[in-house]
Design an enzyme around this catalytic site. Structure first.
Site, PDB file in Angstrom:
ATOM      1  N   PHE A  55      34.159  13.708  12.165  1.00  0.00           N
ATOM      2  CA  PHE A  55      35.126  14.389  11.295  1.00  0.00           C
ATOM      3  C   PHE A  55      36.573  14.023  11.643  1.00  0.00           C
ATOM      4  O   PHE A  55      37.295  13.406  10.837  1.00  0.00           O
ATOM      5  CB  PHE A  55      34.865  15.903  11.400  1.00  0.00           C
ATOM      6  CG  PHE A  55      35.962  16.781  10.893  1.00  0.00           C
ATOM      7  CD1 PHE A  55      36.569  16.546   9.657  1.00  0.00           C
ATOM      8  CD2 PHE A  55      36.388  17.882  11.646  1.00  0.00           C
ATOM      9  CE1 PHE A  55      37.581  17.388   9.187  1.00  0.00           C
ATOM     10  CE2 PHE A  55      37.386  18.719  11.181  1.00  0.00           C
ATOM     11  CZ  PHE A  55      37.994  18.474   9.950  1.00  0.00           C
TER      12      PHE A  55
ATOM     13  N   PHE B 268      37.759  10.626  21.070  1.00  0.00           N
ATOM     14  CA  PHE B 268      37.297  11.734  20.219  1.00  0.00           C
ATOM     15  C   PHE B 268      35.806  11.988  20.405  1.00  0.00           C
ATOM     16  O   PHE B 268      35.302  13.032  19.982  1.00  0.00           O
ATOM     17  CB  PHE B 268      37.498  11.399  18.729  1.00  0.00           C
ATOM     18  CG  PHE B 268      38.921  11.275  18.269  1.00  0.00           C
ATOM     19  CD1 PHE B 268      39.635  10.100  18.434  1.00  0.00           C
ATOM     20  CD2 PHE B 268      39.539  12.333  17.612  1.00  0.00           C
ATOM     21  CE1 PHE B 268      40.935   9.966  17.982  1.00  0.00           C
ATOM     22  CE2 PHE B 268      40.845  12.218  17.153  1.00  0.00           C
ATOM     23  CZ  PHE B 268      41.548  11.029  17.335  1.00  0.00           C
TER      24      PHE B 268
ATOM     25  N   THR C 164      26.992  13.573  26.971  1.00  0.00           N
ATOM     26  CA  THR C 164      28.100  12.861  26.319  1.00  0.00           C
ATOM     27  C   THR C 164      29.461  13.359  26.813  1.00  0.00           C
ATOM     28  O   THR C 164      30.326  12.574  27.208  1.00  0.00           O
ATOM     29  CB  THR C 164      28.006  13.019  24.789  1.00  0.00           C
ATOM     30  OG1 THR C 164      26.942  12.185  24.337  1.00  0.00           O
ATOM     31  CG2 THR C 164      29.297  12.587  24.097  1.00  0.00           C
TER      32      THR C 164
ATOM     33  N   THR D   7      39.950  20.675  23.275  1.00  0.00           N
ATOM     34  CA  THR D   7      39.877  21.853  22.415  1.00  0.00           C
ATOM     35  C   THR D   7      40.532  23.074  23.063  1.00  0.00           C
ATOM     36  O   THR D   7      40.616  23.157  24.296  1.00  0.00           O
ATOM     37  CB  THR D   7      38.396  22.175  22.125  1.00  0.00           C
ATOM     38  OG1 THR D   7      38.298  23.435  21.498  1.00  0.00           O
ATOM     39  CG2 THR D   7      37.562  22.215  23.403  1.00  0.00           C
ATOM     40  N   ASP D   8      40.935  24.029  22.217  1.00  0.00           N
ATOM     41  CA  ASP D   8      41.472  25.294  22.741  1.00  0.00           C
ATOM     42  C   ASP D   8      40.379  26.157  23.372  1.00  0.00           C
ATOM     43  O   ASP D   8      40.665  27.100  24.105  1.00  0.00           O
ATOM     44  CB  ASP D   8      42.202  26.079  21.642  1.00  0.00           C
ATOM     45  CG  ASP D   8      41.325  26.441  20.445  1.00  0.00           C
ATOM     46  OD1 ASP D   8      40.139  26.064  20.413  1.00  0.00           O
ATOM     47  OD2 ASP D   8      41.843  27.114  19.520  1.00  0.00           O
ATOM     48  N   GLU D   9      39.108  25.818  23.079  1.00  0.00           N
ATOM     49  CA  GLU D   9      38.008  26.667  23.558  1.00  0.00           C
ATOM     50  C   GLU D   9      37.895  26.670  25.081  1.00  0.00           C
ATOM     51  O   GLU D   9      37.245  27.547  25.651  1.00  0.00           O
ATOM     52  CB  GLU D   9      36.670  26.231  22.949  1.00  0.00           C
ATOM     53  CG  GLU D   9      36.669  26.330  21.448  1.00  0.00           C
ATOM     54  CD  GLU D   9      35.289  26.462  20.818  1.00  0.00           C
ATOM     55  OE1 GLU D   9      34.311  26.670  21.553  1.00  0.00           O
ATOM     56  OE2 GLU D   9      35.204  26.354  19.595  1.00  0.00           O
TER      57      GLU D   9
ATOM     58  N   TYR E  24      29.253  24.208  25.166  1.00  0.00           N
ATOM     59  CA  TYR E  24      30.187  23.239  24.582  1.00  0.00           C
ATOM     60  C   TYR E  24      31.538  23.295  25.296  1.00  0.00           C
ATOM     61  O   TYR E  24      32.051  22.265  25.778  1.00  0.00           O
ATOM     62  CB  TYR E  24      30.371  23.492  23.077  1.00  0.00           C
ATOM     63  CG  TYR E  24      31.601  22.811  22.506  1.00  0.00           C
ATOM     64  CD1 TYR E  24      31.663  21.427  22.386  1.00  0.00           C
ATOM     65  CD2 TYR E  24      32.717  23.551  22.108  1.00  0.00           C
ATOM     66  CE1 TYR E  24      32.796  20.796  21.891  1.00  0.00           C
ATOM     67  CE2 TYR E  24      33.854  22.934  21.608  1.00  0.00           C
ATOM     68  CZ  TYR E  24      33.891  21.559  21.503  1.00  0.00           C
ATOM     69  OH  TYR E  24      35.025  20.927  21.023  1.00  0.00           O
ATOM     70  N   SER E  25      32.135  24.484  25.353  1.00  0.00           N
ATOM     71  CA  SER E  25      33.496  24.543  25.911  1.00  0.00           C
ATOM     72  C   SER E  25      33.491  24.229  27.409  1.00  0.00           C
ATOM     73  O   SER E  25      34.452  23.632  27.927  1.00  0.00           O
ATOM     74  CB  SER E  25      34.165  25.880  25.612  1.00  0.00           C
ATOM     75  OG  SER E  25      33.384  26.958  26.042  1.00  0.00           O
TER      76      SER E  25
ATOM     77  N   LYS F 200      33.499  20.498  27.640  1.00  0.00           N
ATOM     78  CA  LYS F 200      34.826  19.940  27.324  1.00  0.00           C
ATOM     79  C   LYS F 200      35.794  20.224  28.484  1.00  0.00           C
ATOM     80  O   LYS F 200      36.620  19.377  28.845  1.00  0.00           O
ATOM     81  CB  LYS F 200      35.374  20.542  26.016  1.00  0.00           C
ATOM     82  CG  LYS F 200      34.666  20.087  24.760  1.00  0.00           C
ATOM     83  CD  LYS F 200      34.792  18.594  24.479  1.00  0.00           C
ATOM     84  CE  LYS F 200      36.183  18.157  24.074  1.00  0.00           C
ATOM     85  NZ  LYS F 200      36.220  16.726  23.673  1.00  0.00           N
TER      86      LYS F 200
ATOM     87  N   ASN G 260      41.014  25.102  15.793  1.00  0.00           N
ATOM     88  CA  ASN G 260      40.000  24.721  14.785  1.00  0.00           C
ATOM     89  C   ASN G 260      40.595  23.874  13.670  1.00  0.00           C
ATOM     90  O   ASN G 260      41.552  24.276  13.020  1.00  0.00           O
ATOM     91  CB  ASN G 260      39.409  25.972  14.135  1.00  0.00           C
ATOM     92  CG  ASN G 260      38.415  26.673  15.021  1.00  0.00           C
ATOM     93  OD1 ASN G 260      38.766  27.104  16.123  1.00  0.00           O
ATOM     94  ND2 ASN G 260      37.187  26.775  14.568  1.00  0.00           N
TER      95      ASN G 260
ATOM     96  N   ARG H 197      26.541  35.012  17.101  1.00  0.00           N
ATOM     97  CA  ARG H 197      26.370  33.875  18.026  1.00  0.00           C
ATOM     98  C   ARG H 197      26.375  34.438  19.458  1.00  0.00           C
ATOM     99  O   ARG H 197      27.284  35.209  19.799  1.00  0.00           O
ATOM    100  CB  ARG H 197      27.552  32.934  17.816  1.00  0.00           C
ATOM    101  CG  ARG H 197      27.680  31.799  18.793  1.00  0.00           C
ATOM    102  CD  ARG H 197      28.982  31.027  18.559  1.00  0.00           C
ATOM    103  NE  ARG H 197      28.871  30.061  17.487  1.00  0.00           N
ATOM    104  CZ  ARG H 197      29.878  29.326  17.018  1.00  0.00           C
ATOM    105  NH1 ARG H 197      31.106  29.448  17.530  1.00  0.00           N
ATOM    106  NH2 ARG H 197      29.705  28.465  16.049  1.00  0.00           N
ATOM    107  N   PRO H 198      25.424  34.059  20.320  1.00  0.00           N
ATOM    108  CA  PRO H 198      25.459  34.540  21.707  1.00  0.00           C
ATOM    109  C   PRO H 198      26.761  34.121  22.392  1.00  0.00           C
ATOM    110  O   PRO H 198      27.190  32.978  22.260  1.00  0.00           O
ATOM    111  CB  PRO H 198      24.262  33.838  22.369  1.00  0.00           C
ATOM    112  CG  PRO H 198      23.402  33.362  21.253  1.00  0.00           C
ATOM    113  CD  PRO H 198      24.292  33.157  20.064  1.00  0.00           C
ATOM    114  N   GLY H 199      27.385  35.066  23.105  1.00  0.00           N
ATOM    115  CA  GLY H 199      28.619  34.758  23.850  1.00  0.00           C
ATOM    116  C   GLY H 199      29.804  34.417  22.954  1.00  0.00           C
ATOM    117  O   GLY H 199      30.755  33.781  23.399  1.00  0.00           O
TER     118      GLY H 199
END
Ligand code: NAD
Ligand code: DAU
Length: 352
Positions: free
Chosen positions: A11, A80, A99, A133-135, A159-160, A163, A188, A291-293
């Site tokens: 994206f 990216f 990854t 990311t901001d996460e 994911y976060s 990252k 986002n 969503r969990p968490g």
């Protein structure tokens, strides 16, 4: 001169490459593994552009990356490439570790070896820009100030966390080896070519197909939305003017509750493509299991990027979201290709 863009068929990567050619004549080497999220159709307008070179491959493939860097005499790498969907990281974290962490490590080491061998002026001018990311900062209470670059890293999802780990590796390669890095932490994104597993494109397509618009929990979670082209211009700015070893938050000061975002989409669709039975798209909103968490709120303070590097976004949420809905209405062929195949399996697994 050439830049290497990893994750270029995803994206944001594809939007970045397209945006790059609107502003520069410099060659781009696009490297992408073409996972479920990578789509060469995003880059099809460049098929006859001799300044664009696409290669299918893994950021973790040291031999391939080294060859590419040498062959094209790359002067900057923009990373990216990642597994990017939080829900997938919950049901299958392994690819995210592979990854986002191991892949970034291998990429950093391949780049370091190449950079070490450059002549003095190329070595000095080289850049590694890591897109994050901001996460990584975790979740905010409603009363908390927005994230600044000095906020503590408190990632909450696989994911976060992956990252955050990659950001730490990038930082370490700067401090230990002197690799000239800059990192961006963005809020986002939304806009063209957004894969429809994410909230905004998922709800546009579900609305048009008469399907439920799934809102996790109470729908009051807040995200800070930035039109993807504004993210691209921020990355160009940081690549050109960012200070080595620094991190820059990127955001558009557009905090919205999820339910508000979905209701806005519905009212734009009511106007641009009214339903034949006269009902409103909002009637399709359906509250589903959370969503969990699930992080409650993200908000980005982009003052550093605005003040130090003179960047500002062009779009407001209102202008950007309208452009986005229009893009999906006008690009039915892209949508049709994307939603066939693997996509169907994911939607069935996640929402059944
Ligand atoms: P995306 O999932 O749409 O695209 C990721 C791309 O990376 C895909 O084309 C995929 O094929 C490719 N890829 C995956 N693993 C690879 C590997 N091992 N080697 C080479 N290519 C690989 O993601 P996106 O939304 O475009 O996000 C791009 C980057 O921006 C990510 O690093 C993400 O963490 C970050 N980011 C995203 C957002 C957002 O809102 N989408 C916000 C801030 C930061
Ligand atoms: O903040 C930046 C991050 O934004 C990026 O790092 C990620 O790569 C990107 O995917 C995005 O993460 P989010 O989890 O915030 O995006 P998503 O579109 O999945 O969800 C946005 C919000 O909407 C979130 O609070 C969860 C909610 N949601 C999502 C889906 C898919 C729903 O309520 N229903 C849904 O079906």
């Amino acid at each position: 001169m050439t830049i290497l863009v990893t994750g270029a068929a995803g994206f944001i990567g594809s939007n970045f490459v397209l945006d790059w050619f609107e502003h520069s004549k410099e060659d781009v080497v696009s490297l992408d593994l073409l996972t479920y999220a990578g789509n060469l159709e995003n880059l099809s307008s460049l098929n006859n552009n001799s300044h664009h070179h696409f290669l299918k491959g893994n950021i973790g493939d040291r031999e391939l990356v080294s060859q590419l860097l040498q062959k094209y005499q790359v002067r900057a790498v923009l990373n990216f490439a990642a597994e990017s969907h939080v829900d997938r990281s919950i049901s299958g974290p392994g690819d995210f570790i592979e990854t986002n962490i191991v892949g970034t490590y291998n990429l950093l080491d391949s780049v370091r070896a190449y950079w070490d061998g450059l002549d003095e002026s190329s070595n000095k001018a080289f850049r590694f820009l890591h897109v994050s990311t901001d996460e990584v900062y975790g979740s905010l209470e409603k009363s908390n100030p927005a994230f600044t670059e000095t906020n503590r890293y408190e990632p909450n999802s696989p994911y976060s966390a992956s990252k955050a780990a990659s950001d730490h590796l990038v930082r370490a390669w700067y401090h230990t080896y002197g690799l000239p890095v800059v990192t961006t932490n963005c809020s986002n994104n939304y806009g063209p070519y957004h894969f429809p597993e994410k909230l905004i494109p998922l709800c546009i397509l579900n609305a048009l197909n008469g399907k439920p618009l799934p809102i996790y929990g109470d729908g009051q979670q807040i995200r800070d939305w930035l039109y993807v082209k504004d993210h691209c211009s921020a990355i160009r700015t940081v690549l050109e003017k960012g200070q080595l070893g620094e991190t820059y938050n990127v955001g558009g000061w557009n905090e919205k509750a999820n339910i508000e975002v979905v209701k806005t989409l519905c009212s734009i669709l009511d106007e641009l493509k009214p339903k034949s039975d006269g009902s409103k798209y909002e009637t399709q909103v359906t509250y589903v299991k959370d969503r969990p968490g699930h992080d409650r709120r993200y908000a980005i303070d982009a003052t550093k990027l605005e003040k130090e590097l003179a960047w500002k976004p062009n779009e407001t949420f209102e202008t950007g979201i309208r452009k986005t809905v229009e893009w999906y209405l006008n690009n039915q062929a892209w949508v049709d290709h994307v939603v066939s195949g693997e996509y169907k399996n994911w939607i069935e697994k996640q929402y059944s």
